[in-house]
Design an enzyme around this catalytic site. Structure first.
Site, PDB file in Angstrom:
ATOM      1  N   CYS A  45      51.036  79.797  52.181  1.00  0.00           N
ATOM      2  CA  CYS A  45      51.635  78.700  51.457  1.00  0.00           C
ATOM      3  C   CYS A  45      53.108  78.754  51.148  1.00  0.00           C
ATOM      4  CB  CYS A  45      50.620  78.555  50.162  1.00  0.00           C
ATOM      5  SG  CYS A  45      51.633  76.962  49.268  1.00  0.00           S
ATOM      6  N   SER A  47      54.572  78.854  48.504  1.00  0.00           N
ATOM      7  CA  SER A  47      54.799  79.716  47.167  1.00  0.00           C
ATOM      8  C   SER A  47      54.771  81.101  47.539  1.00  0.00           C
ATOM      9  CB  SER A  47      53.632  79.331  46.232  1.00  0.00           C
ATOM     10  OG  SER A  47      53.826  77.921  45.936  1.00  0.00           O
ATOM     11  N   HIS A  50      58.064  82.153  48.692  1.00  0.00           N
ATOM     12  CA  HIS A  50      59.056  82.076  47.783  1.00  0.00           C
ATOM     13  C   HIS A  50      59.048  83.582  47.213  1.00  0.00           C
ATOM     14  CE1 HIS A  50      60.414  78.177  47.044  1.00  0.00           C
ATOM     15  NE2 HIS A  50      59.208  77.573  46.962  1.00  0.00           N
ATOM     16  N   HIS A  66      46.935  82.390  47.729  1.00  0.00           N
ATOM     17  CA  HIS A  66      46.360  81.975  46.452  1.00  0.00           C
ATOM     18  C   HIS A  66      45.773  80.472  46.810  1.00  0.00           C
ATOM     19  CE1 HIS A  66      50.061  80.231  47.606  1.00  0.00           C
ATOM     20  NE2 HIS A  66      49.915  78.971  46.936  1.00  0.00           N
ATOM     21  N   CYS A 172      45.087  74.441  47.131  1.00  0.00           N
ATOM     22  CA  CYS A 172      46.554  74.514  46.754  1.00  0.00           C
ATOM     23  C   CYS A 172      47.174  73.245  47.216  1.00  0.00           C
ATOM     24  CB  CYS A 172      47.230  75.642  47.066  1.00  0.00           C
ATOM     25  SG  CYS A 172      48.985  75.855  46.674  1.00  0.00           S
TER      26      CYS A 172
END
Ligand code: APR
Ligand code: ZN
Length: 374
Positions: A45, A47, A50, A66, A172
Site C-alpha cells: 500500500c 502508506s 510513505h 498493514h 485498507c
C-alpha cells in the site's frame, strides 16, 4: 502454555535507504483478548511507501505492511468471537472500544488509539528481534509477515468465499475508498463525482461510486494505463491530468462536480480540489501527504461558495460493520474489485513490489504466502 515462535517478516530499519530486509523475528503468543493470524495475503500500500521513503516516521525496527487477511491459528484467553480456522480481515485502526467516540459509532475519531504509533492497545508489541530488542508492527499490524498477533476486535470475520487477496485489500485500500464514498461523503445515486489519482485507493473509490449510483464518475490520472483500469472499475469518463482540469470537469458536470476525491496525497492536487466542485458541494481528502506539508486554499471562495472540505482517514470505517458489507457486495458481483490486483509477489520480492509502485506501474501488488513458506 504457548511459546514464542520464529516468523519471517519484511523489516524496515531505516539504515539501508528504502530497502526492506526479510528477517526472522520472534513473535510472542497472543495475550488476553488477542489472536494469532496466519497471514495468507498482504497488500503493498501507498502508506507503507510513505514510511520507507522517509516521509512519515514510525518506531524502528518496523515490521511493514498493514493490509492483511488470513486464518486464525491461535487464540489468547478471553477471546469469545473468534475460533481457530476463521478467515479474517485485519483492521489497522485499532480504536480503544470504550470512549465516547467508539461507543457512539465513530471509532475513527478515537483519541486513545495507539495503533498509529505501532503499538497494541496496551502500548506494547509482541515482536522482538533475535537479539531481544523490541520490533514494532506498522499500524499495529505488520502484515508483511507469515504470522501476526492482533486484538480480537481488529480481526474481522470474513466469508471464506472471498479470496484472501481481495480480503486483504478490504482491510485498507478498498475499505478506505468505500468508506470515503459511503461514510465520509455519503454519496447518493445521481450525484456527479471526480476522483484524482486512480491507484489502489482511487480505483476503490470509483468502484464504490459505481455501487452508490453516482454519475458521471470522472477519473483523473497522469498515467493512461491507470485510466483504462479506472474505466473497467466503473469510471464513465477519464481525463489525463492537465491545466484545464477545472474547465473539463465543469463541462462534464454542468458547472462542477457534487463531490471530488483526492487519492494521491499531493498538496498540489489537494489544493485543486475545491475548483472541481460546484457551490455547496464537498471535497474529500483521502490521499495522505508527507508530514508537515501545508495547503493554500482560497478562504473567501470556500466560504462564499459554501463548500465543504472533508478529511477522510480510513474512510470513517466501522470495520465490524463495513468489512462484511463490502465482502457481501463483492460476492454479489455489485462491487468490482478483481481489477485492483495487478501482480502477486512472494515476501522475498517485497522491494521489487515497492519499486514498481514508485514507477507507477501497478495498481496493487499482493504478497501471497504459499504453504512452502508459511
Ligand atoms: N495527477 C494525477 N494523478 C497522479 C498524479 C498527478 N499529479 N501523480 C500521481 N498520480 C497517480 C498515479 O499515477 C497513481 O495512479 O496517483 C495514483 C496513486 O496511486 P498509488 O501510488 O497506487 O497509491 P495508493 O495506494 O492508491 O494511495 C494513495 O492514499 O491512503 C492514501 O497513503 C495513501 O497517500 C496515499 C494515497
Ligand atoms: Zn493502506
Amino acid at each position: 502454555m504457548q511459546e514464542n515462535i520464529s516468523v519471517r517478516a519484511a523489516v524496515y530499519r531505516g539504515d539501508d535507504g528504502d530497502r526492506l530486509a526479510v528477517e526472522t523475528l520472534r513473535l510472542a503468543p497472543p495475550s488476553h483478548g488477542e489472536v494469532r493470524v496466519r497471514v495468507r495475503a498482504a497488500g503493498v500500500c501507498g502508506s507503507d511507501r510513505h514510511v520507507i521513503d522517509g516521509e512519515w516516521h514510525v518506531p524502528l525496527p518496523a515490521v511493514m505492511g498493514h493490509e492483511a487477511a488470513g486464518i486464525v491459528e491461535a487464540i489468547g484467553p478471553g477471546v469469545r468471537e473468534l475460533a481457530v480456522g476463521d478467515h479474517v480481515i485485519i483492521a489497522w485502526h485499532q480504536a480503544c472500544q470504550r470512549c465516547a467516540e467508539c461507543a457512539g459509532g465513530k471509532p475513527w475519531a478515537c483519541t486513545r488509539v495507539r495503533s498509529n504509533d505501532s503499538q497494541l492497545p496496551d502500548g506494547t508489541t509482541r515482536w522482538s528481534t533475535e537479539t531481544g530488542d523490541s520490533a514494532w508492527p506498522y499500524l499495529a499490524v505488520g502484515a508483511m509477515s507469515e504470522r501476526i498477533v492482533v486484538p480480537d476486535f481488529a480481526a474481522i470475520k470474513c466469508d471464506p468465499r472471498v479470496p484472501f487477496e481481495i480480503a486483504s485489500l478490504i482491510g485498507c485500500s478498498v475499505g478506505t475508498g468505500y468508506g470515503a464514498v459511503v461514510n465520509n461523503a455519503q454519496v447518493v445515486a445521481g450525484e456527479s463525482a471526480v476522483v484524482i489519482g486512480a491507484g489502489g485507493v482511487g480505483i476503490s473509490i470509483i468502484s464504490a461510486l459505481k455501487l452508490a449510483g453516482a454519475f458521471p464518475i470522472i477519473a483523473v490520472d497522469v498515467n493512461p494505463e491507470k485510466l483504462t483500469e479506472a474505466a473497467a472499475a466503473g469510471a464513465s469518463h477519464t481525463l489525463l491530468s492537465g491545466d484545464d482540469l477545472p474547465e473539463q470537469v465543469a463541462s462534464l458536470t454542468d458547472g462542477g462536480a457534487d463531490v471530488a476525491f483526492e487519492a494521491i496525497g499531493r498538496v498540489q492536487t489537494m489544493e485543486l480540489l475545491p475548483a472541481l466542485i460546484r457551490p455547496g458541494a464537498r471535497a474529500v481528502f483521502v490521499g495522505l501527504p508527507p508530514e508537515g506539508q501545508s495547503l493554500q486554499l482560497d478562504g473567501l471562495q470556500l466560504a462564499y461558495d459554501g463548500k465543504t472540505i472533508i478529511g477522510s482517514n480510513y474512510g470513517g470505517l466501522v470495520p465490524a460493520r463495513d468489512f462484511p458489507r463490502i465482502a457481501s457486495a463483492y460476492l454479489a458481483g455489485e462491487l468490482e474489485l478483481d481489477g485492483l490486483i495487478s501482480a502477486r509477489a512472494s515476501l522475498d520480492e517485497v522491494n521489487e513490489a515497492f519499486d514498481a509502485m514508485r514507477r507507477g506501474e501497478r495498481t496493487r501488488t499482493v504478497i501471497t504466502f504459499d504453504d512452502a513458506t508459511a
